[in-house]
Design an enzyme around this catalytic site. Structure first.
Site, PDB file in Angstrom:
ATOM      1  N   LYS A 167       0.872  -1.048  -0.091  1.00  0.00           N
ATOM      2  CA  LYS A 167       0.075  -0.078  -0.045  1.00  0.00           C
ATOM      3  C   LYS A 167       0.867   1.434   0.036  1.00  0.00           C
ATOM      4  O   LYS A 167       0.365   2.270  -0.793  1.00  0.00           O
ATOM      5  CB  LYS A 167      -0.810   0.001   1.116  1.00  0.00           C
ATOM      6  CG  LYS A 167      -1.813   1.291   1.537  1.00  0.00           C
ATOM      7  CD  LYS A 167      -2.824   1.485   0.283  1.00  0.00           C
ATOM      8  CE  LYS A 167      -3.821   2.533   0.571  1.00  0.00           C
ATOM      9  NZ  LYS A 167      -4.680   2.934  -0.423  1.00  0.00           N
ATOM     10  N   LYS A 235      -0.380  11.723   5.468  1.00  0.00           N
ATOM     11  CA  LYS A 235      -0.127  10.335   6.598  1.00  0.00           C
ATOM     12  C   LYS A 235       0.560   9.441   5.661  1.00  0.00           C
ATOM     13  O   LYS A 235       1.688   8.724   5.987  1.00  0.00           O
ATOM     14  CB  LYS A 235      -1.355   9.761   7.156  1.00  0.00           C
ATOM     15  CG  LYS A 235      -1.243   8.478   7.870  1.00  0.00           C
ATOM     16  CD  LYS A 235      -2.405   7.640   7.897  1.00  0.00           C
ATOM     17  CE  LYS A 235      -3.293   7.542   6.525  1.00  0.00           C
ATOM     18  NZ  LYS A 235      -3.733   6.294   6.402  1.00  0.00           N
TER      19      LYS A 235
END
Ligand code: NAD
Length: 286
Positions: A167, A235
């Site tokens: 990811k 993030k």
């Protein structure tokens, strides 16, 4: 199956709805009572706490914003889940945190997978997410009936934490492409070339990508309603940079993109779609 679902936000809410449609009994919890009420309206059962959502579940899914929330919720899932529970964390968090959860879970006899997703809100609603799964092969097999209700691509990519590493790679590629499409728009416009015509050609050639396909028109029109927020991509760039440091590799373009995303946030665009990276490139050019 009885499924406990914690984190009913932009992604979690439609994912829980798809599990209900697939015939599972879903008990959901979110710190926002409104989100819990929405799940009940969709045919799920509202829970009053994490512990309430987890008790009696065969499978627990968490879809939380970031590592600190998973660090808070995962120990409760592990402590209050039934023996041999299958716990699937689908949040995008640090690979290191997923490995920490896996170690804690193994000590208590809970099976755990990290299974972050790509495909955005649209993919969550349509049940067409791409799901990258880290964990033990037999646990991935056990999770397949649940994961296939949420996505159309489910790939076991390695042991605990590997899903999160994939990811992170996904997010650095997406951020980089947004940066370059932004630069292409600024160049075309500054040169007096119609950006719509220019990007149409790019989208059909070797430079083509899903981002050009789906986002070029809204970017040229400066429509930046999220979608995926700059705050969340910030993030994720932090996760990618930290993962690179842990792996001992240098990713110079990732570093650059991370700084541009940080600038977007610092300029007050944190709640806009990540395609608003264009605003930063425009500002660099006065
Ligand atoms: P969101 O902020 O909409 O949803 C998170 C939900 O978790 C919120 O409803 C919040 O109230 C709840 N929550 C926070 N702390 C909690 C706690 N301690 N207990 C219970 N509930 C709690 O975020 P989202 O867009 O649904 O994203 C969730 C995750 O999926 C993130 O890690 C994100 O990076 C990732 N992701 C998002 C997208 C997207 O397009 N939005 C795409 C792929 C992956």
């Amino acid at each position: 199956m009885n499924i406990g679902f914690v984190g009913l936000g932009i992604m979690g809410s439609p994912m829980a709805a798809n599990l209900i449609k697939a015939g599972h009994a879903v008990t959901g919890y979110d710190v926002s009572a409104e989100r819990v009420d929405q799940l009940a309206a969709l045919g799920g059962k509202g829970a009053s706490s994490v512990v309430d959502a987890v008790g009696g579940a065969d499978v627990v899914i968490t879809m939380l914003p970031d590592s600190p929330q998973v660090e808070e919720v995962a120990p409760l899932v592990i402590e209050y889940g039934r023996p041999n529970l299958l716990y699937i964390d689908m949040s995008t968090i640090k690979p290191e945190t997923s490995r920490w959860v896996a170690r804690r879970a193994a000590a208590e006899g809970v099976r755990v997978l990290d299974a972050p997703v790509s495909g955005g809100e649209r993919g969550a609603v349509d049940g067409t997410l791409s799901i990258m799964v880290g964990g033990a092969e037999e646990d991935v097999e056990a999770a397949r009936p649940v994961l296939w209700a949420l996505g159309t691509t489910v790939v076991h990519v390695g042991p605990a934490g590997a899903g999160q590493t994939v990811k992170a790679a996904n997010q650095l590629v997406v951020g980089g492409i947004y940066g370059l499409v932004s630069e292409a728009i600024v160049l075309l416009e500054a040169s007096g070339v119609d950006p719509v015509a220019g990007l149409d050609v790019l989208a059909a050639g070797l430079a083509g990508s899903r981002i050009l396909e789906l986002k070029r028109h809204t970017m040229v029109k400066r429509e930046f309603a999220p979608g995926f927020r700059i705050d969340l991509h910030h993030k994720d760039m932090g996760i990618a940079v930290a993962a690179a440091r842990e792996a001992g590799v240098s990713l110079p373009l990732t570093g650059q993109v991370a700084q541009l995303v940080a600038a977007a946030r610092a300029q007050g665009h944190g709640s806009l779609d990540h395609s608003a990276l264009l605003k930063v490139i425009e500002r660099l050019n006065g």
